[in-house]
Scaffold this active site. Structure first.
Site, PDB file in Angstrom:
ATOM      1  N   ARG A   2      71.516 159.771 -65.092  1.00  0.00           N
ATOM      2  CA  ARG A   2      70.875 160.924 -64.453  1.00  0.00           C
ATOM      3  C   ARG A   2      71.863 162.076 -64.266  1.00  0.00           C
ATOM      4  NH1 ARG A   2      65.924 159.685 -62.204  1.00  0.00           N
ATOM      5  NH2 ARG A   2      65.406 157.461 -62.123  1.00  0.00           N
ATOM      6  N   ASN A   3      71.307 163.271 -64.273  1.00  0.00           N
ATOM      7  CA  ASN A   3      72.085 164.498 -64.042  1.00  0.00           C
ATOM      8  C   ASN A   3      73.190 164.700 -65.067  1.00  0.00           C
ATOM      9  OD1 ASN A   3      70.576 165.123 -61.648  1.00  0.00           O
ATOM     10  ND2 ASN A   3      71.803 163.603 -60.538  1.00  0.00           N
ATOM     11  N   ARG A   4      73.009 164.084 -66.233  1.00  0.00           N
ATOM     12  CA  ARG A   4      73.954 164.198 -67.334  1.00  0.00           C
ATOM     13  C   ARG A   4      75.340 163.633 -66.991  1.00  0.00           C
ATOM     14  NH1 ARG A   4      69.562 164.610 -69.244  1.00  0.00           N
ATOM     15  NH2 ARG A   4      68.882 166.194 -70.728  1.00  0.00           N
ATOM     16  N   LEU A   5      75.407 162.749 -65.991  1.00  0.00           N
ATOM     17  CA  LEU A   5      76.659 162.091 -65.637  1.00  0.00           C
ATOM     18  C   LEU A   5      76.734 160.764 -66.390  1.00  0.00           C
ATOM     19  CD1 LEU A   5      76.786 162.820 -61.790  1.00  0.00           C
ATOM     20  CD2 LEU A   5      77.863 164.093 -63.664  1.00  0.00           C
TER      21      LEU A   5
END
Length: 219
Positions: free
Chosen positions: A190-193
């Protein structure tokens, strides 16, 4: 017009933690590959990127046909663009795009031709039509006569080597072994993490079933 900028999904199907990974990349690859087989029609499909002597890059999808402690093996026409590229510049990247699992595996290494014996053994396992097709296609070259020319080349080769006959391996056809220097396992978060854990070879030509250096990369 398609709004490409807003095409996105939330990645949430996979995670990677250092303590869960084995010390060697071969075991980890085989774990993920076993799971990919349950999802994809061709889990061994991979994007093979090469560059010629001038640095011009090209990519295409090929099929993985072997993996062991030495590295990753695929077969092709040596006169194809990738074959010519690898003759000039052996550096190569392999990407396994297992998108539906929110996973990728990225292999960076150097390619070398497999032995003729290994090529002969694999070629003998191929369906008859695939073996004939190897003779019919001058891969990556222009077909002035279009599809009809290709079909005629296949018909001519099929007449020379009818069903049930022995189809010899063309001298211009064979395998490449990619010996990795690094193998990255990517899991979307998620959230490009994203999780990006990379194995680096401890030495040139280190076996994939030995302990490699493991490091986390920023997403």
């Amino acid at each position: 017009m398609t709004d490409y900028a807003n095409l996105r999904i939330t990645y949430s199907k996979s995670t990677l933690h250092e303590e869960d990974l084995p010390p060697d990349p071969l075991t980890q690859f085989e774990r993920w590959f076993a799971e990919a087989r349950d999802v994809f029609e061709e889990p061994n499909g991979m994007v093979c990127s090469t560059a010629d002597a001038a640095g011009a890059v090209s990519s295409r999808s090929v099929l993985l046909k072997g993996v062991d402690a030495r590295g990753f093996t695929f077969f092709t026409n040596y006169g194809s663009r990738k074959g010519r590229d690898l003759a000039e510049n052996p550096n190569v990247s392999l990407l396994f795009p297992w998108y539906d699992l929110h996973r990728q595996v990225i292999v960076i290494g150097v390619a070398e031709r497999v032995t003729r014996e290994e090529t002969l053994a694999y070629f003998a396992q191929r369906p008859h039509g695939h073996r004939v097709g190897a003779w019919a296609s001058a891969q990556s070259t222009v077909l002035p006569g279009g599809r009809a020319e290709l079909e005629q080349r296949f018909a001519d080769a099929d007449a020379r080597y009818p069903e049930g006959s022995d189809v010899p391996v063309p001298e211009f056809w064979g395998g490449f072994l990619v010996r990795p220097s690094s193998i990255e396992f990517w899991a979307g978060r998620r959230n490009r993490l994203h999780d990006r854990l990379r194995y680096r070879a401890p030495s040139v030509g280190a076996p994939l079933d030995s302990a490699w250096h493991l490091e986390r990369l920023s997403p």
